[in-house]
Design an enzyme around this catalytic site. Structure first.
Site, PDB file in Angstrom:
ATOM      1  N   ASP A 162      24.020  17.702 -80.791  1.00 25.81           N
ATOM      2  CA  ASP A 162      22.711  18.068 -80.250  1.00 25.81           C
ATOM      3  C   ASP A 162      21.769  16.879 -80.442  1.00 25.81           C
ATOM      4  O   ASP A 162      21.516  16.454 -81.572  1.00 25.81           O
ATOM      5  CB  ASP A 162      22.183  19.303 -80.983  1.00 25.81           C
ATOM      6  CG  ASP A 162      20.955  19.904 -80.324  1.00 25.81           C
ATOM      7  OD1 ASP A 162      20.618  19.482 -79.199  1.00 25.81           O
ATOM      8  OD2 ASP A 162      20.339  20.800 -80.921  1.00 25.81           O
ATOM      9  N   ASP A 219      21.516  17.542 -73.182  1.00 25.81           N
ATOM     10  CA  ASP A 219      21.408  16.979 -74.529  1.00 25.81           C
ATOM     11  C   ASP A 219      22.252  17.672 -75.592  1.00 25.81           C
ATOM     12  O   ASP A 219      22.097  17.388 -76.784  1.00 25.81           O
ATOM     13  CB  ASP A 219      19.944  16.977 -74.981  1.00 25.81           C
ATOM     14  CG  ASP A 219      19.313  18.360 -74.969  1.00 25.81           C
ATOM     15  OD1 ASP A 219      19.887  19.267 -74.354  1.00 25.81           O
ATOM     16  OD2 ASP A 219      18.246  18.531 -75.581  1.00 25.81           O
ATOM     17  N   GLU A 220      23.151  18.564 -75.204  1.00 25.21           N
ATOM     18  CA  GLU A 220      24.025  19.156 -76.213  1.00 25.21           C
ATOM     19  C   GLU A 220      25.346  19.591 -75.604  1.00 25.21           C
ATOM     20  O   GLU A 220      25.435  19.896 -74.415  1.00 25.21           O
ATOM     21  CB  GLU A 220      23.356  20.327 -76.925  1.00 25.21           C
ATOM     22  CG  GLU A 220      23.056  21.517 -76.045  1.00 25.21           C
ATOM     23  CD  GLU A 220      22.542  22.711 -76.850  1.00 25.21           C
ATOM     24  OE1 GLU A 220      23.101  22.994 -77.933  1.00 25.21           O
ATOM     25  OE2 GLU A 220      21.593  23.359 -76.376  1.00 25.21           O
TER      26      GLU A 220
END
Length: 360
Positions: free
Chosen positions: A20, A114-115
């Protein structure tokens, strides 16, 4: 104590990493503009009905959070600096990050720009892989990422948040049940604020508290999700990393503190909903062909209206035009509106767009 049942027992040999990025959008802006470094930054619109898309850690210390109204964020942090989102830049950086992931495994389940979950079962040390990924991300993008390592997705995701920012947490099988039992209900992935509040009313504050309640009692109060809650509280989660995962829809909705009856008020109230939907679309890097408007009236009667296009909705102005058109067709409303929602479905991967189609 309720004992969750398993078919053949849990697989404790898996090695799952959840990566993350730390305050991704805001961190990209601080990286690219030195004047923003060390200052409270909000990515989003600063106008009266704007919404915070992302907040830097400096802003979070004041209580600023994503999806918060910009006026509320400004009230909490008078020195807050607003920056307009640059989703094309975030997508480019995300591509770099996923290139790094693929050096280690092809079993990747992206959750957003983003993760992601990574299944690295079979490697000698999942911690070493996670550290190598974090080091490469920092060296190649100038950004930091946090990672959680465990034997299932639930614990890996919780672990990635344990030592943020720029941290790592490893939960081995021997520690999983104990960790989950001590975990506050509010940190369970899948338990939102409303459900957490309801559990608190019943004296359920931790995973251990969950395990003291009979499964039937929990199902009566929390529905089918009760079985998942019980297994998670015992440190169990057999969901696979779905590296061919296809999302069916992306949407957002808002319930208003007061019913809205006038046309101008409804169009103004639709803007923050569209902000939230487009932020989620951009994070997932998806496009879709069907836009659905959801309207719930003051008497809780609910209707939906949808419009499909031959080509994917690739830009925010197109989404706005379709959603506003659907709302316009319903005016004047026969009674007050308490909720508006917008969903994009019939999803597909985003196609490259020209200069006129760049996001925002």
């Amino acid at each position: 104590m309720t004992e969750p049942t398993t078919d053949g027992g849990p697989d404790l040999t898996r090695k799952i990493i959840h990566v993350d990025m730390d305050a991704f959008f805001a961190s990209v802006e601080q990286r690219d503009d030195p004047a923003l470094r060390g200052k409270p930054v909000a990515v989003g619109g600063s106008r009266e009905r704007g919404v915070v898309v992302a907040a830097s850690y400096e802003a979070r210390r004041y209580g600023v959070r994503s999806a918060m109204a910009s006026v509320t964020a400004r009230r909490k942090c008078p020195d807050l600096l607003f920056v307009r989102p640059r989703f094309d830049v975030y997508k480019s950086v995300s591509d770099q990050i996923h290139t790094i992931f693929r050096r280690h495994t092809d079993r990747i389940e992206p959750l957003s720009l983003d993760e992601a979950y990574l299944d690295v079962t079979g490697v000698p040390s999942a911690r070493d892989v996670a550290e190598a990924i974090r080091a490469a991300i920092h060296a190649e993008t100038g950004l930091t990422a946090s990672a959680g390592v465990s034997y299932n997705k639930f614990l890996a995701k919780v672990a990635s948040d344990q030592n943020k920012p720029d941290g790592i947490c490893v939960i081995p099988p021997s520690a999983g049940p104990r960790f989950a039992a001590a975990l506050p209900i509010g940190r369970f992935h899948g338990i939102g604020p409303v459900t957490a509040a309801k559990m608190t009313e019943h004296g359920i504050l931790t995973g251990a508290d969950l395990l003291t309640r009979p499964a039937d009692w929990l199902r009566t109060r929390f529905g089918k999700a009760a079985d998942y809650y019980l297994r998670a509280a015992a440190g169990l989660d057999d969901r696979p990393v779905r590296f061919n995962r296809i999302r069916k829809s992306i949407g957002a909705e808002r319930t208003f503190s007061a019913d809205i009856s006038n046309d101008d008020g409804l169009f103004a109230a639709l803007d923050p909903v569209l902000d939230a939907v487009w932020e989620r679309i951009a994070r997932s890097d998806a496009a879709g062909r069907t836009v659905t408007l959801k309207v719930k009236y003051q008497d809780f009667h609910q209707i939906t209206r949808a419009r499909s296009s031959l080509h994917p909705v690739a830009t925010r102005p197109v989404l706005d035009d379709i959603a506003r058109g659907l709302l316009r067709d319903l005016l004047p409303v026969p009674k007050g509106v308490r909720l508006l929602g917008v969903t994009l479905s019939a999803l597909c991967e985003r196609e490259p767009v020209g200069v006129t189609g760049l996001l925002l």
